[in-house]
Structure formats: structure tokens, C-alpha cells
Scaffold this active site. Structure first.
Site, PDB file in Angstrom:
ATOM      1  N   SER A  36      34.677 -28.857 -24.106  1.00  0.00           N
ATOM      2  CA  SER A  36      35.979 -28.922 -23.514  1.00  0.00           C
ATOM      3  C   SER A  36      36.464 -27.478 -23.302  1.00  0.00           C
ATOM      4  O   SER A  36      35.624 -26.654 -22.539  1.00  0.00           O
ATOM      5  CB  SER A  36      37.126 -29.809 -24.475  1.00  0.00           C
ATOM      6  OG  SER A  36      38.292 -30.155 -23.723  1.00  0.00           O
ATOM      7  N   ASP A  70      35.115 -39.877 -19.436  1.00  0.00           N
ATOM      8  CA  ASP A  70      35.551 -38.707 -19.777  1.00  0.00           C
ATOM      9  C   ASP A  70      36.508 -38.160 -18.681  1.00  0.00           C
ATOM     10  O   ASP A  70      36.901 -38.692 -17.835  1.00  0.00           O
ATOM     11  CB  ASP A  70      34.424 -37.600 -19.829  1.00  0.00           C
ATOM     12  CG  ASP A  70      34.689 -36.219 -20.384  1.00  0.00           C
ATOM     13  OD1 ASP A  70      35.971 -36.168 -20.892  1.00  0.00           O
ATOM     14  OD2 ASP A  70      34.022 -35.445 -20.561  1.00  0.00           O
ATOM     15  N   HIS A 101      35.614 -38.176 -23.853  1.00  0.00           N
ATOM     16  CA  HIS A 101      35.490 -36.917 -24.102  1.00  0.00           C
ATOM     17  C   HIS A 101      35.304 -36.404 -25.598  1.00  0.00           C
ATOM     18  O   HIS A 101      34.427 -35.481 -25.754  1.00  0.00           O
ATOM     19  CB  HIS A 101      37.148 -36.443 -23.780  1.00  0.00           C
ATOM     20  CG  HIS A 101      37.104 -34.836 -23.574  1.00  0.00           C
ATOM     21  ND1 HIS A 101      36.700 -34.252 -22.613  1.00  0.00           N
ATOM     22  CD2 HIS A 101      37.765 -33.853 -24.353  1.00  0.00           C
ATOM     23  CE1 HIS A 101      36.818 -32.883 -22.838  1.00  0.00           C
ATOM     24  NE2 HIS A 101      37.794 -32.813 -23.907  1.00  0.00           N
TER      25      HIS A 101
END
Length: 277
Positions: free
Chosen positions: A97, A236, A263
């Protein structure tokens, strides 16, 4: 503790031992290392030594609470200070991320120290991210979109009702699809430093208004010459097609996308995620 310059320090922890060494960069921005705890069940068993580290102003590290320090460039140089402090050379860098932003930035500036790069669940620009979450939002019911807009217009994105809607419509579907959420994920998000998040990202998942606004490295990906892997997921916040495209732009890039995960595919498609890794 690693001294990172400016009189500041960050917390690190070594797990396992082996010839293959991996440094993990957590997301958020402002979350912490704890959601990586599942890596302990896979990497050490494969003779992989890895390192946790909480970025400045995150859980176990120093908290100067100085917004001037919350820049992409400074956090990138912080990663290099951590590398030096740990004595890592020819190591693998895995960023998830927001950590993927730092992983890309680090590879562009310091790739002579890398053996390989893993970009997990992060596209190559903030606009790519916003485009995809906008498509996700467009699929919500008219009533849900109207409720989100009501709180956003009023500048009340911290309101519990807004956060509840965000959790139900976004987090449970596109962040982590397990119910309940795994303990390490919950603990990590409970300790999330929202001041850092809002300064770098913005007030919600649907926009980038902080220092990440305008961040774009698509044109620079061909400069990353080390072996690179992108890890994405069908559900995601990042477009899985973007993750595949990123791999094609790096000379030694490969990609893997989870068909069922989100995610946090390291949890909700765990066996396949770690097999790919």
C-alpha cells in the site's frame, strides 16, 4: 532502534534467519508493522530472514508529530537509513500500500542495494488509485452515495456514521474480506496515526489531497532494473490491471493477482499470496 538523522529514531525487529533478507514497509500512511505478523508463518520456514520496522510517527517509533517530516522524500531516505542501520546489502524490499509508494521511490533512488523489489497492492500513481476507487464508489446505491457526499460536503468524514458506511461498503469488501478481521490487522488499524494519514493521503479513501497528490511514477518504472514483483487482487482498491501493467514496464517485472482476495490478500487469499511471494 535505528537513528535516522535529525535526532530521530525508529523501531525495528528481526524475525528468523537466513541468506535471503527482506525489509517490510507497512502502509497507512501511519499504520504499523503488526499486520505483517502473518509473514512469520511463511518466510522463516523458507529460510528467509525479515525485518519489521515502524515508520516515524508510527506505533513503536519516535513520534515528533512534526508535519514537515511527513514527505515522500524524507520517508524514502528514512528507509535508506534503516537499511544502513541494519547492515542490509543485496536485500529484498517489500512495500504494501503506502509502503509500495516508498518501495518504488527507494528503488528509483537506491536500487544498487536491492536484490529484488516487491510492490504489494499499490499502483504507480495517486491518480490511478483515485480512478479505481471512484469506479468502486459509482457501484454503490444512490442512497449510499448521497450519504457519503452529505458528510464530505460538511467536512465531517470523521463522523461515526460516515466511518460505519465506509467500513461496510469499502473496508469489508476491498480492504479485508474476512469476518471478523484477523487480530493483527485489527490491532494495526487500531494504532493507525490519522494525523499522518490525513497529511499524506487526505480525509478519506476516495481522494488524495495530501502530499501524495500528483504522485506519479509510471514513466519512471522502466528505470527499475532489479527483479520486481507486483502483487494485486481482484477486490483491491488498486486496479489489478494497473498492477499487471506496472510489471510489464519494469525490465525484470512479474505480476500476480489474487482472484478472491482484497487489499489484505496476505490474509484473505493467504496460501496463494505467499506461494506467489
Amino acid at each position: 532502534r535505528i537513528e535516522i538523522g535529525g535526532g530521530h529514531w525508529v523501531w525495528t525487529k528481526k524475525v528468523g534467519s537466513g541468506g535471503t533478507k527482506v525489509l517490510l514497509l507497512h502502509g497507512g500512511p501511519g499504520a504499523d508493522h503488526r499486520y505483517f505478523e502473518c509473514f512469520e508463518d511463511f518466510l522463516p520456514l523458507n529460510d528467509i530472514e525479515f525485518y519489521y520496522y515502524d515508520q516515524l510517527d508510527s506505533t513503536n517509533s519516535e513520534k515528533p508529530d512534526d508535519p514537515k517530516l511527513w514527505t515522500i522524500e524524507r520517508y524514502t531516505d528514512e528507509v535508506e537509513a534503516v537499511r544502513k542501520g541494519l547492515g542490509l546489502e543485496q536485500f529484498y524490499l517489500l512495500g504494501h500500500s503506502w509502503g509500495g509508494v516508498l518501495a518504488i521511490e527507494y528503488a528509483l533512488k537506491y536500487q544498487q542495494h536491492l536484490k529484488g523489489l516487491v510492490i504489494s497492492n499499490m499502483a504507480a500513481s495517486s491518480d490511478s488509485f483515485v480512478r479505481h476507487v471512484s469506479k468502486i464508489r459509482a457501484q454503490f446505491s444512490e442512497a449510499d452515495r448521497a450519504e457519503l457526499e452529505h458528510y464530505e460536503r460538511a467536512g465531517k468524514t470523521e463522523d461515526p456514521a460516515y466511518q460505519k458506511l465506509l467500513f461496510e461498503k469499502v473496508y469489508k469488501v476491498f480492504i479485508c474480506r474476512l469476518d471478523p478481521w484477523p487480530d493483527p490487522v485489527q490491532r494495526s488499524l487500531n494504532g493507525w496515526n490519522q494525523h499522518v494519514y490525513m497529511a499524506i493521503q487526505g480525509r478519506s479513501e476516495f481522494e488524495v489531497t495530501g502530499v501524495m497528490k500528483g504522485w506519479d511514477r509510471w514513466a519512471d518504472l522502466p528505470r527499475i532494473k532489479v527483479p520486481a514483483l507486483t502483487l494485486g487482487a481482484r477486490y483491491d482498491e488498486m486496479d489489478p490491471k494497473d498492477m499487471q501493467k506496472m510489471a510489464t514496464l519494469m525490465p525484470k517485472g512479474e505480476s500476480w493477482n489474487s482472484e478472491t482476495g482484497s487489499h489484505f490478500a496476505m490474509y484473505d487469499d493467504q496460501q496463494n499470496y505467499f506461494h506467489a511471494l
